[in-house]
Design an enzyme around this catalytic site. Structure first.
Site, PDB file in Angstrom:
ATOM      1  N   HIS A  70       1.331  -0.737   3.613  1.00 54.18           N
ATOM      2  CA  HIS A  70       2.609  -0.771   2.904  1.00 54.18           C
ATOM      3  C   HIS A  70       3.771  -0.974   3.882  1.00 54.18           C
ATOM      4  O   HIS A  70       4.600  -1.879   3.716  1.00 54.18           O
ATOM      5  CB  HIS A  70       2.802   0.538   2.125  1.00 54.18           C
ATOM      6  CG  HIS A  70       4.100   0.641   1.388  1.00 54.18           C
ATOM      7  ND1 HIS A  70       4.201   0.451   0.031  1.00 54.18           N
ATOM      8  CD2 HIS A  70       5.366   0.919   1.815  1.00 54.18           C
ATOM      9  CE1 HIS A  70       5.461   0.598  -0.342  1.00 54.18           C
ATOM     10  NE2 HIS A  70       6.183   0.888   0.729  1.00 54.18           N
ATOM     11  N   GLU A  71       3.834  -0.121   4.890  1.00 56.73           N
ATOM     12  CA  GLU A  71       4.941  -0.224   5.851  1.00 56.73           C
ATOM     13  C   GLU A  71       4.855  -1.514   6.663  1.00 56.73           C
ATOM     14  O   GLU A  71       5.880  -2.092   7.034  1.00 56.73           O
ATOM     15  CB  GLU A  71       4.965   1.002   6.770  1.00 56.73           C
ATOM     16  CG  GLU A  71       5.244   2.311   6.053  1.00 56.73           C
ATOM     17  CD  GLU A  71       6.513   2.285   5.217  1.00 56.73           C
ATOM     18  OE1 GLU A  71       7.470   1.565   5.574  1.00 56.73           O
ATOM     19  OE2 GLU A  71       6.558   2.986   4.189  1.00 56.73           O
ATOM     20  N   HIS A  73       8.266  -8.520   6.337  1.00 55.93           N
ATOM     21  CA  HIS A  73       9.500  -9.007   5.711  1.00 55.93           C
ATOM     22  C   HIS A  73      10.605  -9.145   6.764  1.00 55.93           C
ATOM     23  O   HIS A  73      11.399 -10.091   6.735  1.00 55.93           O
ATOM     24  CB  HIS A  73       9.921  -8.019   4.615  1.00 55.93           C
ATOM     25  CG  HIS A  73      10.809  -8.594   3.568  1.00 55.93           C
ATOM     26  ND1 HIS A  73      11.286  -7.858   2.506  1.00 55.93           N
ATOM     27  CD2 HIS A  73      11.335  -9.841   3.400  1.00 55.93           C
ATOM     28  CE1 HIS A  73      12.040  -8.617   1.731  1.00 55.93           C
ATOM     29  NE2 HIS A  73      12.098  -9.820   2.261  1.00 55.93           N
TER      30      HIS A  73
END
Length: 679
Positions: free
Chosen positions: A468-469, A475
């Site tokens: 997730h991180e 991004h």
């Protein structure tokens, strides 16, 4: 000499942590503010007519030194803080708030911005430039540019108080987390706990010169105890300690701070012409209105709660079959869920952990990113770190070998580090004068530490957290916009979770798991039967998990849509606001709000719903990969081009449609959760 104010004569111009002392931060912030003011004055005093270049662009490129020093300092305050750092934060925060107000309330600067904005239809702007102009203008308006002098003074006062309250809130939560220690000296009271958990607890005790097994509220200590410990009384003790953080009526109590933050946000919104804080925040989100958010949350609640109640009854019946009597309480849930999962799927974290050595999982995340986005990662050792546990990597394009980003990874808990997991940056991406400045990105987590006999072996939940991180990190790494304020994760809050949540899906897929899930002793690839069990159990108690998240989202919305004068008691208000989401009995004295750092310290106020909102996007996006191949290079390239690289340069729905070819299917989340057929 202040190393924060000199050119970073380091590899890749990275922060020179070994030279930075606490005494350097405040003078560096003060000097950086002074230089930024000079840049703003240059824009304001320009005798040429306002243009996009000499006003909007110039404004966006200003304050780079201040951004750099601030990023370094605030990561330090979250990941490696101390009483001295916290005191500096108390002194720095008002300075930054005042400077932000000085820009936002600068009438002459706003006149120039407004002049360009009003002439926008006559300008030949790119889509990104149009977005930047719109954002800059709205930013001034939404932060008081149209207020009169008296109102502007009031806004400054409110913002200063809010900044102080947020800092105090976070410091109290961290102090509460660090203060609690549960020392167990009788081995009988440890029944049910796996060997690895006991070894870690023993190491924690030894580190503090104590005999026995020491448990804390740090997640790698708290979660395993609640999941495996047979001793129900001690589970209750640990649960209550965690659930009453900063609401005990002592000097670390946050109840008055919560009420003050809510009151100040409401006043601020009213001052700016908004009905409430949620009205203000949501104007610049995909959801756009509180009605849309509440409809979304309540519709999902209506579909998931009946199933969650059935799941809870099944869990209760199962507990009763094990000679448990009475009603399940909050401190029983994780324990009996784990036992039921073991019964239904013959699966538990202790079976999986040997296949998820931290270094292998990191490598797995890198392999997925390589296959999807053409990246390669190389650990490097010539970069300064703020703590010895931090790992550093050079990220390059595997086709061109060009630098994409630097990546810092900080994975283990310690006293100076707040709980949770997050991504941030030391240096953002942007393009200026033909030079593409590449970002320095960091992931901070709190995972199970290595012991004397075992490496760091992750629970499956920790594996998904790492992915997730890392999705957030990608991004930031793959950002490719011209303007810094539109780069990377500078997107709508209810869109920012898409890159992070979609990457979690690769943790459940055979083609992905076989790349990195290998036994830490034998290097044996995770067996197919375990992969099948992971997949089969992925929707276990999913309706209950959804209702829990909706509890948080509805609580957040309640705090920011209710008139503050109607709220007299924090705990009572929380109980009433979340009544429709309650599955287990309410426990006297516990309070989520006083430690709800996402909304009272972080940036998720009126935005916690975005996790579920973005899940609709991520379920729909991943379905696209599933239909065409888990590592389909063409779809990976589209996701990279339209989602990861574009940042906030276009409206997120337009970017999503360019990637997917259509708007997201609202049923995708329910379908993935296995709930669609039953609603």
């Amino acid at each position: 000499m202040n190393p924060l104010l000199e050119a970073f004569n380091t590899p890749f111009e990275t922060a020179p942590f070994s030279k930075i002392e606490n005494k350097h931060f405040k003078p560096a912030i003060e000097k950086a503010i002074e230089l930024a003011r000079t840049e703003i004055d240059g824009i304001v005093n320009n005798t040429d007519a306002p243009t996009f270049s000499n006003t909007i662009e110039a404004l966006d490129y200003s304050g780079k030194l201040l951004d750099s020093v601030s990023h370094i300092f605030y990561n330090q305050n979250s990941a490696e803080t101390s009483p001295e750092i916290q005191q500096i934060a108390q002194e720095i925060s008002p300075l930054l708030t005042e400077f932000g107000n000085d820009i936002g309330l600068n009438e002459d600067l706003f006149k120039r911005v407004k002049a360009v904005y009003e002439n926008r239809n006559n300008l030949d702007l790119t889509t990104e430039q149009q977005t930047l102009l719109d954002r800059k203008y709205k930013s001034f308006v939404r932060n008081g540019a149209n207020l009169n002098a008296t109102q502007k003074d009031e806004l400054r006062k409110i913002d200063k108080e809010l900044s102080q309250c947020s800092l105090n809130f976070g410091e109290n939560v961290l102090a509460e987390t660090n203060k609690f220690e549960l020392l167990i000296t009788d081995e009988k009271e440890l029944a049910g706990l796996p060997d690895g958990v006991l070894e870690a607890a023993s190491a924690t005790a030894k580190a503090k010169n104590k005999e026995g097994w020491l448990f804390t509220l740090a997640y790698p200590s708290f979660i395993p105890f609640m999941t495996y410990a047979d001793n129900r009384k001690i589970r209750e003790q640990l649960y209550r300690a965690n659930a009453t953080k900063s609401c005990k009526g002592d000097d670390l109590d946050n109840q008055e701070i919560v009420l003050k933050i809510v009151e100040l946000r409401f006043k601020r919104a009213n001052l700016l012409g908004y009905k409430n804080h949620a009205h203000f925040v949501l104007e610049e989100q995909m959801a756009s209105t509180q009605k849309n958010v509440l409809n979304f949350l309540n519709d999902l609640l209506a579909k998931s709660k009946p199933i969650a109640l059935k799941e809870h009854q099944e869990l209760t019946d199962f507990a009763h079959s094990l000679v448990f009597e009475g009603e399940l309480q909050a401190w029983d849930l994780a324990y009996y869920k784990e036992k039921l999962k073991q019964k239904l799927f013959s699966l538990d974290d202790e079976m999986l952990k040997p296949y998820f050595k931290l270094e292998n999982v990191i490598e797995g995340a890198f392999i997925v990113a390589s296959k999807l986005y053409g990246l390669q990662f190389e650990e490097i050792f010539n970069i300064d770190k703020y703590h010895k546990d931090v790992k550093t990597f050079k990220v390059t394009d595997k086709n061109t070998n060009e630098l994409v980003a630097l990546f810092y990874a900080d994975f283990f808990p310690r006293e100076g580090k707040r709980n949770g997991a997050w991504m941030t940056s030391f240096n953002n991406q942007y393009i200026q004068n033909g030079v593409n400045n590449r970002p320095h990105i960091i992931n901070v987590c709190n995972f199970t530490k290595p012991t004397e006999t075992k490496p760091s072996l992750l629970t499956f939940n920790e594996v998904t957290t790492l992915f997730h991180e890392f999705g957030h990190a990608l991004h930031g790494m793959l950002a490719n916009t011209v303007y810094p304020s539109l780069s990377g994760t500078s997107v709508y809050r209810d869109f920012v979770e898409l890159p992070s949540q979609v990457l979690e899906n690769w943790c459940y897929e055979e083609d992905s798991l076989k790349l990195f899930a290998k036994h830490y002793k034998t290097n044996e690839v995770i067996p197919m039967d375990l992969i099948e069990k992971i997949k089969a159990s992925s929707t276990f108690m999913e309706a209950s998990n959804i209702v829990r998240q909706l509890n948080f989202g509805l609580l957040d919305m309640a705090w920011h849509t209710t008139e503050p004068e109607k709220i007299k008691d924090v705990i009572k208000f929380e109980i009433e606001a979340t009544a429709n989401t309650q599955i287990t009995p309410v426990i006297d004295g516990v309070c989520m709000s006083t430690a709800f750092s996402h909304i009272f310290q972080g940036g998720y106020s009126s935005g916690y719903y975005s996790y579920k909102w973005a899940e609709v996007l991520d379920a729909d996006a991943f379905e696209y990969f599933q239909e065409n191949g888990l590592f389909n290079e063409e779809i990976g390239a589209k996701f990279k081009e339209f989602i990861l690289s574009k940042g906030g340069s276009e409206h997120p729905m337009e970017l999503y449609k360019k990637f997917r070819g259509q708007e997201p299917d609202s049923n995708a989340l329910l379908k993935r959760a296995g709930l669609l057929e039953t609603v």
